[in-house]
Scaffold this motif. Structure first.
Motif, PDB file in Angstrom:
ATOM      1  N   PHE A   1      52.432  50.592  49.856  1.00  0.00           N
ATOM      2  CA  PHE A   1      51.153  50.153  49.295  1.00  0.00           C
ATOM      3  C   PHE A   1      50.317  49.424  50.364  1.00  0.00           C
ATOM      4  O   PHE A   1      49.121  49.701  50.538  1.00  0.00           O
ATOM      5  CB  PHE A   1      51.463  49.244  48.103  1.00  0.00           C
TER       6      PHE A   1
ATOM      7  N   ARG B   1      50.989  39.587  47.991  1.00  0.00           N
ATOM      8  CA  ARG B   1      51.949  40.171  47.064  1.00  0.00           C
ATOM      9  C   ARG B   1      53.247  39.377  47.138  1.00  0.00           C
ATOM     10  O   ARG B   1      53.617  38.870  48.206  1.00  0.00           O
ATOM     11  CB  ARG B   1      52.228  41.643  47.424  1.00  0.00           C
TER      12      ARG B   1
ATOM     13  N   LYS C   1      39.199  49.651  39.969  1.00  0.00           N
ATOM     14  CA  LYS C   1      38.904  50.550  41.091  1.00  0.00           C
ATOM     15  C   LYS C   1      40.040  50.444  42.098  1.00  0.00           C
ATOM     16  O   LYS C   1      41.035  49.770  41.828  1.00  0.00           O
ATOM     17  CB  LYS C   1      37.565  50.177  41.722  1.00  0.00           C
ATOM     18  N   LEU C   2      39.886  51.111  43.241  1.00  0.00           N
ATOM     19  CA  LEU C   2      40.871  50.924  44.301  1.00  0.00           C
ATOM     20  C   LEU C   2      40.832  49.468  44.755  1.00  0.00           C
ATOM     21  O   LEU C   2      39.749  48.866  44.849  1.00  0.00           O
ATOM     22  CB  LEU C   2      40.546  51.817  45.498  1.00  0.00           C
ATOM     23  N   LEU C   3      41.997  48.948  45.066  1.00  0.00           N
ATOM     24  CA  LEU C   3      42.054  47.553  45.498  1.00  0.00           C
ATOM     25  C   LEU C   3      41.192  47.331  46.750  1.00  0.00           C
ATOM     26  O   LEU C   3      40.493  46.320  46.860  1.00  0.00           O
ATOM     27  CB  LEU C   3      43.516  47.171  45.778  1.00  0.00           C
TER      28      LEU C   3
ATOM     29  N   PHE D   1      39.867  44.251  37.602  1.00  0.00           N
ATOM     30  CA  PHE D   1      39.235  45.310  38.388  1.00  0.00           C
ATOM     31  C   PHE D   1      39.753  46.665  37.928  1.00  0.00           C
ATOM     32  O   PHE D   1      40.850  46.777  37.394  1.00  0.00           O
ATOM     33  CB  PHE D   1      39.456  45.098  39.891  1.00  0.00           C
TER      34      PHE D   1
ATOM     35  N   LEU E   1      44.678  44.273  37.159  1.00  0.00           N
ATOM     36  CA  LEU E   1      44.295  45.687  37.168  1.00  0.00           C
ATOM     37  C   LEU E   1      44.050  46.186  35.750  1.00  0.00           C
ATOM     38  O   LEU E   1      44.893  46.024  34.862  1.00  0.00           O
ATOM     39  CB  LEU E   1      45.399  46.538  37.822  1.00  0.00           C
TER      40      LEU E   1
ATOM     41  N   LYS F   1      48.495  52.896  31.926  1.00  0.00           N
ATOM     42  CA  LYS F   1      49.750  52.174  31.741  1.00  0.00           C
ATOM     43  C   LYS F   1      49.766  51.510  30.361  1.00  0.00           C
ATOM     44  O   LYS F   1      48.804  50.829  29.994  1.00  0.00           O
ATOM     45  CB  LYS F   1      49.846  51.114  32.850  1.00  0.00           C
TER      46      LYS F   1
ATOM     47  N   LEU G   1      49.132  51.989  53.009  1.00  0.00           N
ATOM     48  CA  LEU G   1      48.053  52.816  52.451  1.00  0.00           C
ATOM     49  C   LEU G   1      46.742  52.041  52.426  1.00  0.00           C
ATOM     50  O   LEU G   1      45.686  52.551  52.816  1.00  0.00           O
ATOM     51  CB  LEU G   1      48.389  53.205  51.004  1.00  0.00           C
ATOM     52  N   ASN G   2      46.821  50.804  51.973  1.00  0.00           N
ATOM     53  CA  ASN G   2      45.612  49.977  51.891  1.00  0.00           C
ATOM     54  C   ASN G   2      45.020  49.717  53.274  1.00  0.00           C
ATOM     55  O   ASN G   2      43.810  49.796  53.474  1.00  0.00           O
ATOM     56  CB  ASN G   2      45.922  48.652  51.191  1.00  0.00           C
TER      57      ASN G   2
ATOM     58  N   PRO H   1      46.491  40.697  43.497  1.00  0.00           N
ATOM     59  CA  PRO H   1      46.311  41.691  42.440  1.00  0.00           C
ATOM     60  C   PRO H   1      47.619  41.930  41.684  1.00  0.00           C
ATOM     61  O   PRO H   1      48.699  41.732  42.217  1.00  0.00           O
ATOM     62  CB  PRO H   1      45.951  42.956  43.243  1.00  0.00           C
ATOM     63  N   GLY H   2      47.497  42.372  40.450  1.00  0.00           N
ATOM     64  CA  GLY H   2      48.710  42.710  39.708  1.00  0.00           C
ATOM     65  C   GLY H   2      48.388  43.111  38.284  1.00  0.00           C
ATOM     66  O   GLY H   2      47.228  43.101  37.864  1.00  0.00           O
ATOM     67  N   SER H   3      49.451  43.468  37.560  1.00  0.00           N
ATOM     68  CA  SER H   3      49.277  43.810  36.145  1.00  0.00           C
ATOM     69  C   SER H   3      49.273  42.543  35.292  1.00  0.00           C
ATOM     70  O   SER H   3      48.595  42.483  34.261  1.00  0.00           O
ATOM     71  CB  SER H   3      50.404  44.736  35.673  1.00  0.00           C
TER      72      SER H   3
HETATM   73  O1  PNS Z   1      51.823  43.951  39.098  1.00  0.00           O
HETATM   74  P1  PNS Z   1      51.865  45.343  39.655  1.00  0.00           P
HETATM   75  O2  PNS Z   1      51.853  46.356  38.518  1.00  0.00           O
HETATM   76  O3  PNS Z   1      52.999  45.551  40.613  1.00  0.00           O
HETATM   77  O4  PNS Z   1      50.487  45.542  40.496  1.00  0.00           O
HETATM   78  C1  PNS Z   1      50.156  46.772  41.107  1.00  0.00           C
HETATM   79  C2  PNS Z   1      48.706  46.708  41.660  1.00  0.00           C
HETATM   80  C3  PNS Z   1      47.750  46.310  40.581  1.00  0.00           C
HETATM   81  C4  PNS Z   1      48.669  45.709  42.786  1.00  0.00           C
HETATM   82  C5  PNS Z   1      48.338  48.095  42.256  1.00  0.00           C
HETATM   83  O5  PNS Z   1      48.734  49.104  41.368  1.00  0.00           O
HETATM   84  C6  PNS Z   1      46.831  48.242  42.542  1.00  0.00           C
HETATM   85  O6  PNS Z   1      46.235  47.463  43.252  1.00  0.00           O
HETATM   86  N1  PNS Z   1      46.233  49.271  41.966  1.00  0.00           N
HETATM   87  C7  PNS Z   1      44.807  49.530  42.120  1.00  0.00           C
HETATM   88  C8  PNS Z   1      44.552  50.969  42.532  1.00  0.00           C
HETATM   89  C9  PNS Z   1      44.841  51.135  44.021  1.00  0.00           C
HETATM   90  O7  PNS Z   1      44.223  50.534  44.870  1.00  0.00           O
HETATM   91  N2  PNS Z   1      45.828  51.988  44.364  1.00  0.00           N
HETATM   92  C10 PNS Z   1      46.166  52.167  45.763  1.00  0.00           C
HETATM   93  C11 PNS Z   1      46.446  53.564  46.102  1.00  0.00           C
HETATM   94  S1  PNS Z   1      48.146  53.882  45.862  1.00  0.00           S
END
Ligand code: PNS
Length: 159
Positions: free
Chosen positions: A101, A87, A71-73, A69, A36, A41, A104-105, A7-9
């Motif tokens: 991150f 990552r 939603k939450l990852l 996507f 995402l 952003k 948390l996931n 996942p990423g921007s």
């Molecule tokens: O390329 P990036 O901006 O470092 O990617 C960040 C990303 C997209 C991996 C992360 O922000 C994400 O997965 N966001 C989705 C929402 C989520 O699941 N948030 C977790 C709770 S903090």
């Protein structure tokens, strides 16, 4: 089947991202590169444009799917029966955020794992943000992004 999600921007995709993708492919059955869709952003490219650029540079690889996507990852992973988040880790400064991150996931979805690929040394300080800044002020970005991304950046920042 081992489905990984990267996942990423990806605003925009860089050679650093592509290096991680190339190196993770041999250890998964399918890799979903997931952009995402985050309206909070400010981005240089729309989600659609980012997905299209990724599709163009990755089209020859049958194991890869490009998606977006909003939603939450962890929910996205459940939906796609994915086991693992990928990552990239660059300098030490990435570590704390990534650690938080990943924890948390894992807390939300205990069956999943996060794996980190260490960046290739030549991309240690490469980021989409840096590439955009270089492109904006006419710097040379040839070694940092694929040609189609360079062209898209030139169009974005022309005039
Ligand atoms: O390329 P990036 O901006 O470092 O990617 C960040 C990303 C997209 C991996 C992360 O922000 C994400 O997965 N966001 C989705 C929402 C989520 O699941 N948030 C977790 C709770 S903090």
């Amino acid at each position: 089947m081992n489905v990984f999600v990267y996942p990423g921007s990806f605003d925009p995709v860089t050679n650093g991202h592509l290096d991680i993708i190339k190196r993770v492919l041999p250890i998964c059955d399918k890799l979903i590169v997931a952009v995402l869709n985050n309206s909070d952003k400010v981005s240089a490219f729309s989600v659609n444009e980012r997905v299209m650029m990724l599709k163009q540079v990755l089209e020859s690889e049958p194991k890869i799917e490009v998606d977006s996507f909003d939603k939450l990852l962890v929910d996205y992973m459940r939906l796609h029966e994915a086991t693992t988040v990928v990552r990239g880790l660059r300098a030490v400064s990435d570590f704390e955020n990534e650690f938080m991150f990943a924890l948390l996931n894992k807390n939300q979805y205990p069956e999943m794992e996060t794996i980190f690929m260490l960046t290739n040394q030549k991309y240690l300080y490469l980021s989409s943000r840096m590439v955009k800044e270089l492109a904006m002020y006419g710097g040379n970005i040839d070694e940092y992004v694929p040609a189609i991304v360079k062209e898209a950046l030139a169009r974005r920042y022309s005039a």
